[in-house]
Design a protein around this motif. Structure first.
Motif, PDB file in Angstrom:
ATOM      1  N   TYR A 215      68.755   5.282-105.109  1.00  0.00           N
ATOM      2  CA  TYR A 215      68.786   6.022-103.798  1.00  0.00           C
ATOM      3  C   TYR A 215      68.246   5.011-102.849  1.00  0.00           C
ATOM      4  O   TYR A 215      68.717   5.057-101.717  1.00  0.00           O
ATOM      5  N   PHE A 216      67.197   4.391-103.229  1.00  0.00           N
ATOM      6  CA  PHE A 216      66.714   3.318-102.142  1.00  0.00           C
ATOM      7  C   PHE A 216      66.300   1.984-102.762  1.00  0.00           C
ATOM      8  O   PHE A 216      65.841   1.897-104.063  1.00  0.00           O
ATOM      9  N   SER A 217      66.057   0.850-102.160  1.00  0.00           N
ATOM     10  CA  SER A 217      65.787  -0.237-102.813  1.00  0.00           C
ATOM     11  C   SER A 217      64.319  -0.706-102.738  1.00  0.00           C
ATOM     12  O   SER A 217      63.769  -1.557-103.265  1.00  0.00           O
ATOM     13  N   ASN A 218      63.413   0.265-101.780  1.00  0.00           N
ATOM     14  CA  ASN A 218      62.100   0.033-101.909  1.00  0.00           C
ATOM     15  C   ASN A 218      61.332   0.392-103.156  1.00  0.00           C
ATOM     16  O   ASN A 218      61.758   1.264-103.808  1.00  0.00           O
ATOM     17  N   SER A 219      60.535  -0.454-103.584  1.00  0.00           N
ATOM     18  CA  SER A 219      59.270  -0.359-104.690  1.00  0.00           C
ATOM     19  C   SER A 219      58.429   0.536-104.277  1.00  0.00           C
ATOM     20  O   SER A 219      57.785   1.415-104.949  1.00  0.00           O
ATOM     21  N   VAL A 220      57.843   0.319-103.086  1.00  0.00           N
ATOM     22  CA  VAL A 220      56.672   1.293-102.716  1.00  0.00           C
ATOM     23  C   VAL A 220      57.063   1.712-101.140  1.00  0.00           C
ATOM     24  O   VAL A 220      57.550   1.008-100.343  1.00  0.00           O
ATOM     25  N   LEU A 221      56.746   3.026-100.971  1.00  0.00           N
ATOM     26  CA  LEU A 221      56.966   3.718 -99.655  1.00  0.00           C
ATOM     27  C   LEU A 221      55.319   4.151 -99.118  1.00  0.00           C
ATOM     28  O   LEU A 221      54.527   4.225 -99.825  1.00  0.00           O
ATOM     29  N   THR A 222      55.129   3.704 -97.971  1.00  0.00           N
ATOM     30  CA  THR A 222      53.746   3.829 -97.632  1.00  0.00           C
ATOM     31  C   THR A 222      53.501   4.817 -96.281  1.00  0.00           C
ATOM     32  O   THR A 222      54.654   4.807 -95.398  1.00  0.00           O
ATOM     33  N   LYS A 223      52.302   5.202 -96.017  1.00  0.00           N
ATOM     34  CA  LYS A 223      52.210   6.260 -95.090  1.00  0.00           C
ATOM     35  C   LYS A 223      50.723   5.822 -94.583  1.00  0.00           C
ATOM     36  O   LYS A 223      49.719   6.081 -95.455  1.00  0.00           O
TER      37      LYS A 223
END
Length: 375
Positions: A215-223
């Protein structure tokens, strides 16, 4: 012709008016000496609502001056309290470093990278006796059947869908998750909380760690949630500790055709001159949990947000706080549902106290009714 007679140089009309005024004063004095009249007046005064502000208005100027001095002291207390919470934030940062090795091991057990030892897996539950009896019954099963069942029992890696199950169990989170979000969340391996460094503005970051996925290439999503621990200059008495004032998301690098935060719609468009019709496609926003990483920004230019935007922002702040304070520290209990039961019992207890308080108030009214039947 009107009679304007004079007595000792005083018009008769004036004399009559003076007599009436004197008679009225005498009648008023007689009425005010009547105990029943005084009791009725007192009852009316007692029934007039007295608010704190109306009471303050009746105080002498010297007393009001001293009250203003107390308010100045209260503002100074609020600023000291703000410093206290800043030190609490530093203490949270210190202990977060102590928690982290345990959370790292938790992740290893969840992902299956490490298998817990027998000692680490030992747990004495409240229903231990019942489980022991059930175990004894199972031991009476024929050995061959037992071996066959053991051979057939699956042994998946780690704890499958650990974080996704938490999302399903917690109402606040499950309301955000759409059906097409679910396959993505099954790739979520860990959620971490990172606190701001010493000397930096107060904040915390939620890190969502994903395994490689389609779905996406990010290994980490941040907020990132920005906080403030200082009294409002316009309303210093409203200060109750640190509050989230804004948040920043991150860019999700969606793979082609996999962005669940938008949907493609087709729309027919008619040419004004030629009258020909063509079909165009365009992307519009789509409901998804992953909009969590593209939050509404708090207005920083002095303009107020509309009611819907304020509600959305407040909900976002509440979710961020819930992740930090509850979900991440007690993840296994939200996975098993034990923490949810505790939360429900706590809320029911609060409701029970409110109902009991209301009942007491009703009882007081009943007592009053017996003493004063006219009420």
């Amino acid at each position: 012709m009107a009679d304007h007679s004079f007595s000792d140089g005083v018009p008769s009309d004036s004399v009559e008016a003076a007599k009436n005024a004197s008679n009225t004063e005498k009648l008023t004095d007689q009425v005010m000496q009547n105990p029943r009249v005084l009791a009725a007046l007192q009852e009316r005064l007692d029934n007039v609502p007295h608010t704190p502000s109306s009471y303050i208005e009746t105080l002498p100027k010297a007393v009001k001056r001293r009250i203003n001095a107390l308010k100045q002291l209260q503002v100074r207390c609020a600023h000291i309290e703000a410093k206290f919470y800043e030190e609490v934030h530093d203490l949270e940062r210190k202990y977060a470093a102590l928690y982290q090795p345990l959370f790292d091991k938790r992740r290893e057990f969840i992902t299956g990278d490490v298998e817990p030892t027998d000692a680490e897996s030992e747990w004495h539950s409240e229903n231990e006796e019942e489980e022991k009896l059930a175990g004894d019954m199972k031991n009476k099963v024929v050995v061959t059947e037992k071996e066959a069942a053991t051979a057939e029992e699956p042994n998946p890696k780690g704890i499958p869908e650990f974080w996704f199950t938490i999302f399903r169990n917690v109402d606040m989170l499950s309301e955000l998750v759409q059906e097409y979000d679910e396959p993505i969340l099954k790739h979520l391996q860990d959620i971490k909380v990172k606190f701001s460094d010493p000397g930096q503005p107060m904040s915390f970051v939620l890190e969502f760690h994903f395994e490689p996925n389609d779905y996406f290439s990010n290994s980490v999503l941040t907020k990132t949630y920005k906080m403030k621990s200082e009294p409002d200059k316009a309303d210093p008495f409203s200060f109750e500790g640190p509050e989230i004032v804004d948040c920043d998301g991150c860019t999700i690098d969606w793979k082609k055709g996999k962005n669940v935060t938008v949907k493609t719609i087709k729309k027919k468009q008619k040419h004004k001159g030629r009258g020909t019709v063509r079909t165009i496609t365009k992307q519009v926003p789509n409901e998804s949990f992953f909009n969590f990483f593209n939050p509404l920004k708090a207005s920083g230019d002095g303009e107020s947000l509309d009611e819907d935007s304020e509600f959305t922002l407040a909900s976002d702040f509440e979710i961020g706080h819930f992740f930090r304070e509850r979900i991440v520290p007690r993840a296994v209990l939200y996975f098993t549902g034990e923490a949810i039961e505790d939360d429900d019992n706590f809320e029911e207890g609060e409701e029970g106290e409110e109902e009991e308080l209301e009942g007491d108030e009703e009882g007081e009214d009943d007592d009053d009714a017996e003493i004063n039947p006219k009420v």
